[in-house]
Design a protein around this motif. Structure first.
Motif, PDB file in Angstrom:
ATOM      1  N   THR A  37       1.210  -1.130   0.201  1.00  0.00           N
ATOM      2  CA  THR A  37      -0.071   0.211   0.105  1.00  0.00           C
ATOM      3  C   THR A  37       0.910   0.838  -0.175  1.00  0.00           C
ATOM      4  OG1 THR A  37      -1.973  -1.380   1.234  1.00  0.00           O
ATOM      5  CG2 THR A  37      -1.825   1.122   1.248  1.00  0.00           C
ATOM      6  N   ALA A  38       0.754   2.104  -0.974  1.00  0.00           N
ATOM      7  CA  ALA A  38       1.561   3.282  -1.064  1.00  0.00           C
ATOM      8  C   ALA A  38       0.422   4.558  -1.566  1.00  0.00           C
ATOM      9  CB  ALA A  38       2.323   3.122  -1.717  1.00  0.00           C
ATOM     10  N   MET A  39       0.090   5.630  -1.157  1.00  0.00           N
ATOM     11  CA  MET A  39      -0.131   7.011  -1.337  1.00  0.00           C
ATOM     12  C   MET A  39       0.210   7.096  -2.688  1.00  0.00           C
ATOM     13  SD  MET A  39      -0.758   9.744  -0.795  1.00  0.00           S
ATOM     14  CE  MET A  39      -2.387  11.455  -1.333  1.00  0.00           C
ATOM     15  N   LEU A  40      -0.263   7.456  -3.856  1.00  0.00           N
ATOM     16  CA  LEU A  40       0.704   7.564  -5.528  1.00  0.00           C
ATOM     17  C   LEU A  40       0.596   9.700  -5.451  1.00  0.00           C
ATOM     18  CD1 LEU A  40      -0.066   4.845  -7.668  1.00  0.00           C
ATOM     19  CD2 LEU A  40       2.240   5.009  -6.144  1.00  0.00           C
ATOM     20  N   GLY A  41      -1.180   9.484  -4.945  1.00  0.00           N
ATOM     21  CA  GLY A  41      -1.016  11.517  -5.823  1.00  0.00           C
ATOM     22  C   GLY A  41      -2.480  11.526  -5.509  1.00  0.00           C
ATOM     23  N   TYR A  42      -3.783  12.492  -6.044  1.00  0.00           N
ATOM     24  CA  TYR A  42      -4.921  12.314  -6.387  1.00  0.00           C
ATOM     25  C   TYR A  42      -4.838  12.860  -7.499  1.00  0.00           C
ATOM     26  CZ  TYR A  42      -4.313  14.026  -1.438  1.00  0.00           C
ATOM     27  OH  TYR A  42      -4.260  14.681   0.308  1.00  0.00           O
ATOM     28  N   VAL A  43      -6.560  12.200  -7.751  1.00  0.00           N
ATOM     29  CA  VAL A  43      -7.575  12.521  -9.314  1.00  0.00           C
ATOM     30  C   VAL A  43      -7.426  14.275  -9.115  1.00  0.00           C
ATOM     31  CG1 VAL A  43      -9.760  12.276  -9.770  1.00  0.00           C
ATOM     32  CG2 VAL A  43      -9.168  10.629  -8.570  1.00  0.00           C
ATOM     33  N   PRO A  44      -6.754  14.959 -10.618  1.00  0.00           N
ATOM     34  CA  PRO A  44      -6.456  15.685 -10.994  1.00  0.00           C
ATOM     35  C   PRO A  44      -7.818  17.299 -10.446  1.00  0.00           C
ATOM     36  CG  PRO A  44      -6.243  15.042 -12.778  1.00  0.00           C
ATOM     37  CD  PRO A  44      -7.038  13.870 -11.669  1.00  0.00           C
ATOM     38  N   ARG A  45      -7.707  18.294  -9.379  1.00  0.00           N
ATOM     39  CA  ARG A  45      -8.706  18.298  -9.227  1.00  0.00           C
ATOM     40  C   ARG A  45      -9.961  19.313 -10.002  1.00  0.00           C
ATOM     41  NH1 ARG A  45      -7.176  23.859  -5.740  1.00  0.00           N
ATOM     42  NH2 ARG A  45      -6.811  22.866  -4.122  1.00  0.00           N
ATOM     43  N   TYR A  46      -9.196  19.126 -11.391  1.00  0.00           N
ATOM     44  CA  TYR A  46     -10.691  20.141 -12.135  1.00  0.00           C
ATOM     45  C   TYR A  46     -12.127  18.612 -12.824  1.00  0.00           C
ATOM     46  CZ  TYR A  46      -8.124  17.462 -15.849  1.00  0.00           C
ATOM     47  OH  TYR A  46      -7.469  16.811 -16.625  1.00  0.00           O
ATOM     48  N   ILE A  47     -11.045  17.613 -12.023  1.00  0.00           N
ATOM     49  CA  ILE A  47     -12.680  16.236 -11.838  1.00  0.00           C
ATOM     50  C   ILE A  47     -13.052  15.609 -10.805  1.00  0.00           C
ATOM     51  CG2 ILE A  47     -11.865  15.981 -14.284  1.00  0.00           C
ATOM     52  CD1 ILE A  47     -10.044  12.995 -13.796  1.00  0.00           C
ATOM     53  N   ALA A  48     -12.095  16.086  -9.952  1.00  0.00           N
ATOM     54  CA  ALA A  48     -12.204  15.456  -8.569  1.00  0.00           C
ATOM     55  C   ALA A  48     -13.962  15.902  -8.044  1.00  0.00           C
ATOM     56  CB  ALA A  48     -11.253  16.225  -7.494  1.00  0.00           C
ATOM     57  N   LYS A  49     -14.546  16.984  -7.994  1.00  0.00           N
ATOM     58  CA  LYS A  49     -15.452  16.685  -7.481  1.00  0.00           C
ATOM     59  C   LYS A  49     -16.496  15.484  -8.688  1.00  0.00           C
ATOM     60  CE  LYS A  49     -18.212  20.265  -6.347  1.00  0.00           C
ATOM     61  NZ  LYS A  49     -18.879  21.763  -5.654  1.00  0.00           N
ATOM     62  N   ASP A  50     -17.040  15.437  -9.708  1.00  0.00           N
ATOM     63  CA  ASP A  50     -17.023  14.846 -10.531  1.00  0.00           C
ATOM     64  C   ASP A  50     -17.401  13.074  -9.924  1.00  0.00           C
ATOM     65  OD1 ASP A  50     -18.843  16.498 -11.602  1.00  0.00           O
ATOM     66  OD2 ASP A  50     -16.987  15.885 -13.771  1.00  0.00           O
ATOM     67  N   ALA A  51     -15.831  12.392  -9.910  1.00  0.00           N
ATOM     68  CA  ALA A  51     -15.029  11.179  -9.272  1.00  0.00           C
ATOM     69  C   ALA A  51     -15.684  11.335  -8.347  1.00  0.00           C
ATOM     70  CB  ALA A  51     -13.661  11.369  -9.125  1.00  0.00           C
ATOM     71  N   ARG A  52     -15.856  12.071  -7.301  1.00  0.00           N
ATOM     72  CA  ARG A  52     -16.199  11.964  -6.138  1.00  0.00           C
ATOM     73  C   ARG A  52     -17.756  11.329  -5.872  1.00  0.00           C
ATOM     74  NH1 ARG A  52     -13.995  13.557  -1.268  1.00  0.00           N
ATOM     75  NH2 ARG A  52     -16.270  13.784   0.711  1.00  0.00           N
ATOM     76  N   ASN A  53     -18.503  12.658  -6.754  1.00  0.00           N
ATOM     77  CA  ASN A  53     -19.405  11.969  -6.875  1.00  0.00           C
ATOM     78  C   ASN A  53     -20.253  10.464  -7.710  1.00  0.00           C
ATOM     79  OD1 ASN A  53     -20.985  14.452  -5.863  1.00  0.00           O
ATOM     80  ND2 ASN A  53     -21.498  15.575  -7.800  1.00  0.00           N
ATOM     81  N   LEU A  54     -19.212  10.447  -8.690  1.00  0.00           N
ATOM     82  CA  LEU A  54     -19.851   9.074  -9.088  1.00  0.00           C
ATOM     83  C   LEU A  54     -19.333   8.199  -8.105  1.00  0.00           C
ATOM     84  CD1 LEU A  54     -18.119   9.610 -13.051  1.00  0.00           C
ATOM     85  CD2 LEU A  54     -20.168   8.965 -11.837  1.00  0.00           C
ATOM     86  N   LEU A  55     -18.470   8.064  -7.436  1.00  0.00           N
ATOM     87  CA  LEU A  55     -17.805   6.948  -6.306  1.00  0.00           C
ATOM     88  C   LEU A  55     -18.347   6.919  -4.883  1.00  0.00           C
ATOM     89  CD1 LEU A  55     -15.381   5.638  -5.171  1.00  0.00           C
ATOM     90  CD2 LEU A  55     -14.776   7.614  -4.460  1.00  0.00           C
ATOM     91  N   ASN A  56     -19.715   8.237  -5.002  1.00  0.00           N
ATOM     92  CA  ASN A  56     -20.153   8.052  -3.819  1.00  0.00           C
ATOM     93  C   ASN A  56     -21.636   7.040  -4.380  1.00  0.00           C
ATOM     94  OD1 ASN A  56     -19.580   9.234  -1.354  1.00  0.00           O
ATOM     95  ND2 ASN A  56     -20.000  10.844  -2.259  1.00  0.00           N
TER      96      ASN A  56
END
Length: 103
Positions: free
Chosen positions: A38-57
């Motif tokens: 397990t290793a944290m690599l980084g983040y989903v790009p900020r400009y699509i983070a809200k959409d990714a979060r909504n889809l994930l939820n």
């Protein structure tokens, strides 16, 4: 550690999203980690983070992120191109947030 883990990735590897609810800079932040080790690599790009979060939820079982391409000679922020796959809820509309309105 991140550089070492990045060099071990292969195309098709699954990355695991984590909602970063305590992120002070972006409350929609979605971080990405590997499985084993397990290793944290980084983040989903900020400009699509809200959409990714909504889809994930809304569709966690039908949501995946996989390594599409590796660019090991690129700057660290651009080394991994990912493919996000998800079922879209009926009411979902990508890039329709206030941030995407024409100025």
């Amino acid at each position: 550690i991140i550089r070492d883990r990045l060099s071990e990735l292969k195309e098709g590897d699954e990355l695991f999203p984590m909602l970063d609810i305590k992120n002070r800079n972006d409350h929609d932040a979605v971080s990405l980690r590997t499985d084993d080790p397990t290793a944290m690599l980084g983040y989903v790009p900020r400009y699509i983070a809200k959409d990714a979060r909504n889809l994930l939820n809304s569709s966690y079982e039908n949501f995946s992120i996989k390594v599409e391409r590796l660019n090991l000679d690129a700057p660290i922020k651009y080394r991994v191109l990912c493919k996000m796959i998800s079922k879209w809820p009926e009411a979902f509309s990508a890039c329709s947030d206030e941030d995407f309105k024409v100025i």
